[in-house]
Design a protein around this motif. Structure first.
Motif, PDB file in Angstrom:
ATOM      1  N   ASP A  34       0.799  -1.248  -0.015  1.00  0.00           N
ATOM      2  CA  ASP A  34       0.055   0.011   0.017  1.00  0.00           C
ATOM      3  C   ASP A  34       0.678   1.495  -0.019  1.00  0.00           C
ATOM      4  OD1 ASP A  34      -3.281   0.294   0.903  1.00  0.00           O
ATOM      5  OD2 ASP A  34      -1.901   2.017   0.831  1.00  0.00           O
ATOM      6  N   ASN A  43     -10.083   4.676   1.244  1.00  0.00           N
ATOM      7  CA  ASN A  43     -11.598   5.028   1.660  1.00  0.00           C
ATOM      8  C   ASN A  43     -12.096   4.302   2.729  1.00  0.00           C
ATOM      9  OD1 ASN A  43     -12.269   7.036  -0.707  1.00  0.00           O
ATOM     10  ND2 ASN A  43     -11.690   5.495  -1.875  1.00  0.00           N
ATOM     11  N   THR A  44     -11.533   3.385   3.088  1.00  0.00           N
ATOM     12  CA  THR A  44     -11.817   2.621   4.256  1.00  0.00           C
ATOM     13  C   THR A  44     -11.937   3.333   5.499  1.00  0.00           C
ATOM     14  OG1 THR A  44     -11.453   0.499   3.453  1.00  0.00           O
ATOM     15  CG2 THR A  44     -11.456   0.426   5.806  1.00  0.00           C
ATOM     16  N   ALA A  48     -18.875   6.436   6.141  1.00  0.00           N
ATOM     17  CA  ALA A  48     -19.674   6.760   7.256  1.00  0.00           C
ATOM     18  C   ALA A  48     -19.784   5.686   8.231  1.00  0.00           C
ATOM     19  CB  ALA A  48     -21.096   7.055   6.450  1.00  0.00           C
ATOM     20  N   GLY A  50     -21.169   2.857   8.309  1.00  0.00           N
ATOM     21  CA  GLY A  50     -22.616   2.482   8.736  1.00  0.00           C
ATOM     22  C   GLY A  50     -22.524   0.921   8.041  1.00  0.00           C
ATOM     23  N   VAL A 179       2.599   1.418  -6.141  1.00  0.00           N
ATOM     24  CA  VAL A 179       2.795   0.604  -7.345  1.00  0.00           C
ATOM     25  C   VAL A 179       2.616   1.677  -8.541  1.00  0.00           C
ATOM     26  CG1 VAL A 179       1.702  -1.233  -8.562  1.00  0.00           C
ATOM     27  CG2 VAL A 179       1.929  -1.529  -6.082  1.00  0.00           C
ATOM     28  N   THR A 365     -17.192  -1.013  -5.223  1.00  0.00           N
ATOM     29  CA  THR A 365     -17.971  -1.318  -3.876  1.00  0.00           C
ATOM     30  C   THR A 365     -18.945  -0.333  -3.779  1.00  0.00           C
ATOM     31  OG1 THR A 365     -15.990  -0.162  -2.842  1.00  0.00           O
ATOM     32  CG2 THR A 365     -16.124  -2.729  -2.585  1.00  0.00           C
ATOM     33  N   MET A 371     -19.304  -2.835   4.846  1.00  0.00           N
ATOM     34  CA  MET A 371     -20.239  -3.810   5.390  1.00  0.00           C
ATOM     35  C   MET A 371     -20.194  -5.055   4.483  1.00  0.00           C
ATOM     36  SD  MET A 371     -23.656  -1.675   3.899  1.00  0.00           S
ATOM     37  CE  MET A 371     -23.175   0.112   3.821  1.00  0.00           C
TER      38      MET A 371
HETATM   39  C1  LIG Z   1     -17.852   9.360   2.273  1.00  0.00           C
HETATM   40  C2  LIG Z   1     -17.771   7.828   2.421  1.00  0.00           C
HETATM   41  C3  LIG Z   1     -18.872   7.308   2.988  1.00  0.00           C
HETATM   42  C4  LIG Z   1     -18.778   5.892   2.911  1.00  0.00           C
HETATM   43  N1  LIG Z   1     -19.989   5.217   3.787  1.00  0.00           N
HETATM   44  C5  LIG Z   1     -19.907   3.632   3.881  1.00  0.00           C
HETATM   45  C6  LIG Z   1     -20.514   3.050   4.626  1.00  0.00           C
HETATM   46  O1  LIG Z   1     -21.259   3.951   5.461  1.00  0.00           O
HETATM   47  N2  LIG Z   1     -20.448   1.715   4.912  1.00  0.00           N
HETATM   48  C7  LIG Z   1     -19.736   0.992   3.834  1.00  0.00           C
HETATM   49  O2  LIG Z   1     -19.682  -0.079   3.949  1.00  0.00           O
HETATM   50  N3  LIG Z   1     -19.016   1.873   2.919  1.00  0.00           N
HETATM   51  C8  LIG Z   1     -18.945   2.932   3.063  1.00  0.00           C
HETATM   52  N4  LIG Z   1     -18.236   3.699   2.021  1.00  0.00           N
HETATM   53  C9  LIG Z   1     -17.372   2.879   0.955  1.00  0.00           C
HETATM   54  C10 LIG Z   1     -16.369   2.220   1.685  1.00  0.00           C
HETATM   55  O3  LIG Z   1     -15.424   2.996   2.245  1.00  0.00           O
HETATM   56  C11 LIG Z   1     -15.431   1.403   0.367  1.00  0.00           C
HETATM   57  O4  LIG Z   1     -16.528   0.666  -0.231  1.00  0.00           O
HETATM   58  C12 LIG Z   1     -14.572   0.661   0.919  1.00  0.00           C
HETATM   59  O5  LIG Z   1     -13.734   1.371   1.876  1.00  0.00           O
HETATM   60  C13 LIG Z   1     -13.597   0.254  -0.132  1.00  0.00           C
HETATM   61  O6  LIG Z   1     -12.600  -0.642   0.351  1.00  0.00           O
HETATM   62  P1  LIG Z   1     -11.445  -1.063  -0.525  1.00  0.00           P
HETATM   63  O7  LIG Z   1     -10.448  -1.610   0.412  1.00  0.00           O
HETATM   64  O8  LIG Z   1     -11.756  -1.305  -1.915  1.00  0.00           O
HETATM   65  O9  LIG Z   1     -10.579   0.486  -0.811  1.00  0.00           O
HETATM   66  P2  LIG Z   1      -9.746   1.582   0.084  1.00  0.00           P
HETATM   67  O10 LIG Z   1      -9.774   1.608   1.415  1.00  0.00           O
HETATM   68  O11 LIG Z   1      -9.668   2.743  -0.470  1.00  0.00           O
HETATM   69  O12 LIG Z   1      -8.212   0.553  -0.105  1.00  0.00           O
HETATM   70  C14 LIG Z   1      -7.666   0.688  -1.405  1.00  0.00           C
HETATM   71  C15 LIG Z   1      -6.186   1.016  -0.974  1.00  0.00           C
HETATM   72  O13 LIG Z   1      -5.549   0.757  -2.472  1.00  0.00           O
HETATM   73  C16 LIG Z   1      -4.067   1.631  -2.155  1.00  0.00           C
HETATM   74  N5  LIG Z   1      -3.607   1.715  -3.435  1.00  0.00           N
HETATM   75  C17 LIG Z   1      -4.406   2.118  -4.545  1.00  0.00           C
HETATM   76  N6  LIG Z   1      -3.504   2.507  -5.471  1.00  0.00           N
HETATM   77  C18 LIG Z   1      -2.419   1.988  -5.291  1.00  0.00           C
HETATM   78  C19 LIG Z   1      -1.185   1.910  -5.832  1.00  0.00           C
HETATM   79  N7  LIG Z   1      -1.016   2.328  -7.154  1.00  0.00           N
HETATM   80  N8  LIG Z   1       0.113   1.439  -5.180  1.00  0.00           N
HETATM   81  C20 LIG Z   1      -0.039   1.081  -3.669  1.00  0.00           C
HETATM   82  N9  LIG Z   1      -1.342   1.235  -3.386  1.00  0.00           N
HETATM   83  C21 LIG Z   1      -2.378   1.618  -3.716  1.00  0.00           C
HETATM   84  C22 LIG Z   1      -4.652   2.722  -1.459  1.00  0.00           C
HETATM   85  O14 LIG Z   1      -3.745   3.379  -0.974  1.00  0.00           O
HETATM   86  C23 LIG Z   1      -5.747   2.319  -0.257  1.00  0.00           C
HETATM   87  O15 LIG Z   1      -5.286   2.088   1.015  1.00  0.00           O
HETATM   88  C24 LIG Z   1     -18.086   5.241   2.137  1.00  0.00           C
HETATM   89  C25 LIG Z   1     -17.157   5.860   1.278  1.00  0.00           C
HETATM   90  C26 LIG Z   1     -16.858   7.102   1.460  1.00  0.00           C
HETATM   91  C27 LIG Z   1     -15.825   7.937   0.603  1.00  0.00           C
END
Ligand SMILES: Cc1cc2nc3c(=O)[nH]c(=O)nc-3n(C[C@H](O)[C@H](O)[C@H](O)COP(=O)(O)OP(=O)(O)OC[C@H]3O[C@@H](n4cnc5c(N)ncnc54)[C@H](O)[C@@H]3O)c2cc1C
Length: 417
Positions: A34, A43-44, A48, A50, A179, A365, A371
């Protein structure tokens, strides 16, 4: 550095995937990479926070209900606090078509109709003032439904749980490692400039990072909204669009007083959704609400690396709807704000989990990845193993191909918030 599997992204999806792969294959060498200094900073960390199993599509229902059940198990049976509080989601309806959707979902999970008279004690007015109706087109609230398998959680604690499990299983973590590209090469190189040519079989041999090259047999992109930046250059479509979402922490004496109250027998004020997609998420510890909106047409799909919340967006959009239905919010002030992105599947609102060459992509997602995070990790692990069906925590099964691209089989999700 050579691994069996390199997972890019240490958000909820990457961590859950790493955990489930290591559960199935204790012998495999797995790395998680990461660009941030630790896990859950994308975004995690901006959500919000929830959870609900109230979704119109069967796919989203399965992903969320099984993940919620797993998180409940971790908290209740394993005794690890994930901040899960079943405070419910209260849907306030101003039209019959949303009522139809909720009633249909009520056949799958626990939803109860709430007497509108109870809303007064919560500071909610069901009647909209005439001039507001005229100017803003807002309508009276006609029905209220409380979803019970829903509430608030602490994503950093869920991420910490998976991270600790992964560390125990000797998974290697590379933080502060960006990356830059996926290194697509021919299976049988001829060492001629311009390779790989269209007639050559290809695979991803390694990834280029700011700290050097990392080799693996399989690469997994759990990179959420950043996925396109890695897949576009090699001609793989991740099928998502970035959609900015913002949250505003609001506070006043009324909020401090009401947010922790057991208003509907759910322990505290529920996560509440108003007409036009505006919502408030209770934060009883801070004595604040977090206000946001599922905005749609009129808000662009642009992307910047580190988005900022826009105070004026709150003032002229979110606040206007809130104060129309909650008079005590008129004097609330914003004490904090942040913004992130949904990796938005604009076609059916469900995640994409697919394989292309030796690359697996898990993204899309669409605002509900935490969730659904546990189920997504299990599906990626099943796809890695070439399994036709993934078994989710509650025993439900889902066809791995259903969430893919070529044989995709999901209904449209109508409740993206
Ligand atoms: C304002 C807001 C409110 C939300 N509310 C909710 C909610 O209430 N409940 C819910 O379930 N979801 C909610 N979500 C959605 C939720 O946050 C996402 O669906 C979830 O976090 C996605 O997880 P992820 O692991 O795919 O992404 P992320 O947590 O974004 O993880 C992706 C990771 O990839 C890494 N990465 C990306 N590109 C590279 C690269 N080139 N090199 C190295 N690392 C890289 C990033 O640094 C990051 O850490 C919300 C999102 C937002 C923005």
């Amino acid at each position: 550095m050579k691994y069996d599997i390199a997972i890019i992204g240490a958000g909820i999806v990457g961590l859950s995937t790493a955990f489930h792969l290591s559960e199935k294959h204790g012998d495999l060498k797995i790395a998680v990479i990461d660009k941030f200094h630790t896990y859950a900073q994308g975004n995690t960390g901006k959500s919000a926070a929830g959870f609900r199993d109230v979704f119109s599509s069967d796919t989203s229902f399965k992903l969320s209900s099984s993940s919620i059940r797993f998180y409940d198990h971790v908290q209740k049976i394993l005794g690890i606090d994930l901040g899960m509080k079943h405070v419910g989601y209260l849907f306030l309806m101003d039209n019959d078509s949303s009522v139809d959707v909720i009633q249909e979902i009520g056949k799958k999970t626990k939803i109860k109709e709430i007497d509108l008279d109870l809303l007064g004690d919560m500071g909610i007015s069901t009647k909209v003032d005439d001039e507001i109706r005229e100017a803003m087109g807002l309508e009276d609230i006609r029905n209220a439904y409380l979803a019970l398998n829903a509430g608030i959680m602490e994503p950093d604690k869920i991420a910490a749980f998976y991270y600790q499990q992964c560390v125990n299983k000797k998974i290697d973590f590379f933080f502060d490692t960006t990356v830059q590209s996926l290194n697509l090469v021919p299976v049988r190189p001829i060492n001629f400039p311009g390779e790989p040519f269209i007639w050559q079989d290809k695979f991803i041999k390694s990834i280029n990072t700011n700290r050097g090259e990392i080799y693996a047999d399989t690469f997994i992109l759990a990179t959420d909204v950043w996925t396109n930046l890695l897949t576009d250059p090699i001609g793989i479509d991740s099928h998502i669009r970035p959609k900015k979402r913002q949250l505003f922490k609001i506070k006043n004496d009324f909020i401090s007083d009401v947010v922790g109250k057991n208003v509907l027998d759910t322990g505290s004020y529920p996560f509440t959704i108003f007409p036009k997609g505006v919502y408030i998420r209770p934060s009883p510890q801070e004595k604040t609400f977090w206000a946001g909106v599922a905005d749609d047409i009129g808000r662009d799909f642009s992307f910047v690396e580190d988005p900022e919340a826009e105070p004026q967006f709150y003032t002229y959009n979110v606040h206007q709807v809130l104060q129309a239905y909650m008079k005590p919010f008129s004097s609330a002030s914003v004490t904090g704000m942040w913004a992130g992105y949904y990796s938005y599947n604009t076609i059916d609102g469900n995640p994409y989990i697919f394989r292309s060459l030796n690359l697996i992509v898990a993204t899309g997602t669409s605002g509900s990845g935490i969730m659904k995070g546990d189920a997504i990790g299990r599906i990626v692990a099943a796809l890695y193993d070439g399994e036709e069906k993934a078994k989710l925590y509650d025993g439900m099964r889902i066809n791995t191909a259903d969430l893919g691209v070529k044989e995709r089989k999901v209904e449209e999700e109508r409740l993206v918030l």
